[in-house]
Design an enzyme around this catalytic site. Sequence first.
Site, short mmCIF file in Angstrom:
data_model
loop_
_atom_site.label_atom_id
_atom_site.label_comp_id
_atom_site.label_asym_id
_atom_site.label_seq_id
_atom_site.Cartn_x
_atom_site.Cartn_y
_atom_site.Cartn_z
N GLU A 83 -3.45 5.28 -23.01
CA GLU A 83 -2.80 6.48 -22.48
C GLU A 83 -1.34 6.53 -22.96
O GLU A 83 -0.57 7.37 -22.52
CB GLU A 83 -2.86 6.53 -20.96
CG GLU A 83 -2.26 5.35 -20.24
CD GLU A 83 -2.19 5.56 -18.74
OE1 GLU A 83 -1.51 6.50 -18.31
OE2 GLU A 83 -2.83 4.78 -18.01
N CYS A 115 -5.81 4.88 -16.85
CA CYS A 115 -6.21 3.46 -16.97
C CYS A 115 -7.72 3.27 -17.06
O CYS A 115 -8.18 2.16 -17.30
CB CYS A 115 -5.67 2.67 -15.79
SG CYS A 115 -3.90 2.75 -15.63
N HIS A 237 -8.83 -2.86 -11.18
CA HIS A 237 -7.66 -2.41 -11.94
C HIS A 237 -6.42 -2.84 -11.16
O HIS A 237 -6.34 -2.67 -9.94
CB HIS A 237 -7.70 -0.88 -12.09
CG HIS A 237 -6.40 -0.33 -12.57
ND1 HIS A 237 -5.80 -0.78 -13.73
CD2 HIS A 237 -5.56 0.61 -12.04
CE1 HIS A 237 -4.65 -0.14 -13.88
NE2 HIS A 237 -4.48 0.70 -12.88
P1 HMG Z 1 8.07 1.20 -3.07
O1 HMG Z 1 7.73 2.43 -2.31
O2 HMG Z 1 9.45 1.02 -3.57
O3 HMG Z 1 7.68 -0.11 -2.26
O4 HMG Z 1 7.10 1.05 -4.31
P2 HMG Z 1 7.36 -0.29 -0.72
O5 HMG Z 1 8.59 -0.04 0.07
O6 HMG Z 1 6.09 0.45 -0.34
O7 HMG Z 1 7.07 -1.86 -0.74
C1 HMG Z 1 5.97 -2.35 -1.41
C2 HMG Z 1 5.35 -3.45 -0.54
O8 HMG Z 1 6.30 -4.50 -0.44
C3 HMG Z 1 5.05 -2.99 0.90
O9 HMG Z 1 3.90 -3.67 1.31
C4 HMG Z 1 6.24 -3.53 1.67
O10 HMG Z 1 5.97 -3.77 3.04
C5 HMG Z 1 6.52 -4.83 0.92
P3 HMG Z 1 2.58 -2.83 1.76
O11 HMG Z 1 2.98 -1.98 2.90
O12 HMG Z 1 2.19 -1.99 0.56
O13 HMG Z 1 1.56 -3.89 2.07
N1 HMG Z 1 7.89 -5.32 1.05
C6 HMG Z 1 8.19 -6.60 1.23
N2 HMG Z 1 7.42 -7.71 1.38
C7 HMG Z 1 8.06 -8.91 1.56
N3 HMG Z 1 9.42 -9.03 1.61
C8 HMG Z 1 10.21 -7.95 1.48
C9 HMG Z 1 9.61 -6.67 1.29
N4 HMG Z 1 10.10 -5.42 1.09
C10 HMG Z 1 9.02 -4.60 0.95
N5 HMG Z 1 11.55 -8.10 1.51
C11 HMG Z 1 4.95 1.81 -5.13
C12 HMG Z 1 5.68 0.85 -4.20
C13 HMG Z 1 3.48 1.40 -5.25
C14 HMG Z 1 5.04 3.21 -4.56
C15 HMG Z 1 5.64 1.75 -6.51
O14 HMG Z 1 5.56 0.45 -7.04
C16 HMG Z 1 5.07 2.73 -7.52
O15 HMG Z 1 5.34 3.92 -7.48
N6 HMG Z 1 4.26 2.21 -8.49
C17 HMG Z 1 3.63 3.01 -9.52
C18 HMG Z 1 2.36 3.66 -9.04
C19 HMG Z 1 1.24 2.68 -8.81
O16 HMG Z 1 1.22 1.59 -9.32
N7 HMG Z 1 0.23 3.11 -8.02
C20 HMG Z 1 -0.94 2.29 -7.75
C21 HMG Z 1 -2.21 3.10 -7.62
S1 HMG Z 1 -2.42 4.26 -8.97
C22 HMG Z 1 -3.04 3.32 -10.29
O17 HMG Z 1 -3.41 2.21 -10.13
C23 HMG Z 1 -3.07 3.97 -11.64
C24 HMG Z 1 -1.95 3.58 -12.58
O18 HMG Z 1 -2.19 2.30 -13.11
C25 HMG Z 1 -1.84 4.61 -13.71
C26 HMG Z 1 -3.07 4.98 -14.49
O19 HMG Z 1 -4.19 5.11 -14.02
O20 HMG Z 1 -2.86 5.26 -15.67
C27 HMG Z 1 -0.60 3.54 -11.89
#
Ligand code: HMG
Length: 391
Positions: A83, A115, A237
């Site tokens: 992609e 992906c 994935h």
């Molecule tokens: P964010 O919103 O900054 O993070 O980014 P958050 O505040 O949700 O924290 C993440 C986790 O860390 C949470 O845990 C927090 O509690 C924890 P959860 O509630 O999820 O279990 N946390 C901590 N833990 C321990 N000590 C601490 C601490 N602070 C926080 N101090 C987000 C998270 C996924 C939104 C971001 O990384 C993002 O936008 N990523 C890109 C999108 C993505 O990967 N999505 C996944 C599904 S889509 C997919 O897989 C397809 C893709 O590969 C693309 C394709 O298909 O081509 C992306």
Amino acid sequence: MSEDAAIGIHDLSFATAQFVLTHATLAAENGYDVAKYHAGIGQRSMSVPAADEDIVTMAAAAAAPVVARHGADRIRTVVFATETSVDQAKAAGIHVHSLLGLPSATRVVELKQACYAATAALQFAIGLVHRDRAQQVLVIASDVSKYELGSPGEATQGAAAVAMLVSADPALVRIEDPSGVYTADIMDFWRPNYRTTALVDGRESVSAYLQAVEGTWKDYTEQGGRALGEFGAFCYHQPFTKMAYKAHRHLLQHCGHNTGAGEIARFIGHTTTYNTEIGNSYTASMYLGLASLLDNADDLTGQAVGFLSYGSGSVAEFFAGTVVPGYRAHLRSEVHRAAIARRQDIDYAKYRELHERSFPADGADHPVERETAGPYRLAGLSGHKRIYEPR
Ligand code: HMG
């Protein structure tokens, strides 16, 4: 499927980039507690391509050992899933075909659906081998994951390529019928043609992925697939490794099974070892998880592995594979570990410089400095053409 009719993954090899940015370095720059990355999303570092690396150089590096081991005589098709393609018209696989000196009697094509596309490539390959069991198909998945600096997605970047040889009587994993498939029109993650970085609604993307887990499992079950308890491991994935944990917990809950942390880790822990260090490699990610499982788990002979392939937008597929007796003799575990270990640590300034690099669109000669220690490099751009060479 009878053993005589078995088709699947005969060889599996991956390559990643020259550089690595640790999440400790990223956290120090953006002021987050590093535990958010290590424990929260399950990532410790991410691969960063050198200036003279891209999806083609990583793909060629992944595929070269496969061709060296098996020869190219039976490979009549190369399917390249990505992609983050380098051209809107020409398939990136043609550059790989050229770098590897594959025969002209080959069809080469590129597939895209976020992906998920490598799984489509694998299924198409299986169809071709069904038609003629003497043929082999080289399936390549290669991507560079890039989000905006300072965005929540930034910590989930990465880069890698996986090459798989698909053939009859595979030495590693037999791929089974049926598959459970699922499509939903959703804008959880996308990249318009004019952007180099992806746009994402992070929360939406996580729930879209979980919806797809349910959707594929429902269809898989309706198609007569295996029961959940028959699987010895699950390979998801992995945009970040904690996503695989979330997904498996969701599937277990959905099916009314025990969701204890130890139980989940037992079934998916080994699939996350490489991804934790490499980051999101989009199309390659789930197959990197398979390499990690095969390389790092105790003997899996005869065990069923469940695969959940997800691509935003979205398309997903659940299918099963069975690990073939004797598979361990065909693994590339040491080379894989070395590919991760040999990456050079970079500081935030170098990462930022690489992140912001782009070629001028003026059609002039733009040679690229030598950085990669990999076997192939992007030598430059000239007359709007990308020039690749062995290093
Ligand atoms: P964010 O919103 O900054 O993070 O980014 P958050 O505040 O949700 O924290 C993440 C986790 O860390 C949470 O845990 C927090 O509690 C924890 P959860 O509630 O999820 O279990 N946390 C901590 N833990 C321990 N000590 C601490 C601490 N602070 C926080 N101090 C987000 C998270 C996924 C939104 C971001 O990384 C993002 O936008 N990523 C890109 C999108 C993505 O990967 N999505 C996944 C599904 S889509 C997919 O897989 C397809 C893709 O590969 C693309 C394709 O298909 O081509 C992306």
